[in-house]
Design an enzyme around this catalytic site. Structure first.
Site: not given
Ligand code: AMP
Ligand code: ZN
Length: 114
Positions: A30-31, A87, A93-94, A100-102
């Site tokens: 995750d970034i 999410n 918070g999506q 995606h699975l965190h």
């Molecule tokens: P969500 O808020 O559950 O939709 O999660 C989206 C996730 O994607 C967040 O934790 C962001 O930090 C992550 N994210 C957004 N852009 C990138 C990217 N370019 N590379 C890696 N992770 C990202």
């Protein structure tokens, strides 16, 4: 999907720190990590939210969870504990509409989540 951020990562049009890649799923760091380990596992197939998962996706979703568990083991957080989160929609918070699975771990997690 052309304007989907995670589809673009899958297509390697946007760089990511890849952790795992196979025929059906990709995992990357995750970034904006919220824990010492914060990795996202995504399907290559574009599915916008958990609400669009269909019965034919059952093996894919099972594989995502197993890949997440394998990554947790590899990162040494399996026995301590970790969290898998998907999410769905704004109140959860999506922000990226490609499921995606965190994988979150490496620190104690609070419950209930914020
Ligand atoms: P969500 O808020 O559950 O939709 O999660 C989206 C996730 O994607 C967040 O934790 C962001 O930090 C992550 N994210 C957004 N852009 C990138 C990217 N370019 N590379 C890696 N992770 C990202
Ligand atoms: Zn996508």
């Amino acid at each position: 999907m052309e304007n989907c951020l995670f589809c673009r990562i899958i297509q390697k049009k946007i760089p990511a720190r890849l952790v795992h890649e196979d025929e059906t799923v990709v995992a990357f760091e995750d970034i904006n990590p919220q824990a010492p380990v914060h990795i996202l596992v995504i399907p290559r197939k574009h599915i916008a939210t958990s609400l669009e998962i269909s019965p034919e996706d059952n093996p894919l979703i099972g594989h995502m969870v197993r890949v997440a568990a394998d990554i947790a083991r590899a990162r040494g957080i399996a026995d301590r504990g970790f969290r898998l989160v998907m999410n769905t929609n704004p109140e959860a918070g999506q922000t990226v509409y490609h499921i995606h699975l965190h994988i979150l771990g490496g620190r104690p997690m609070h419950w209930p989540p914020g």
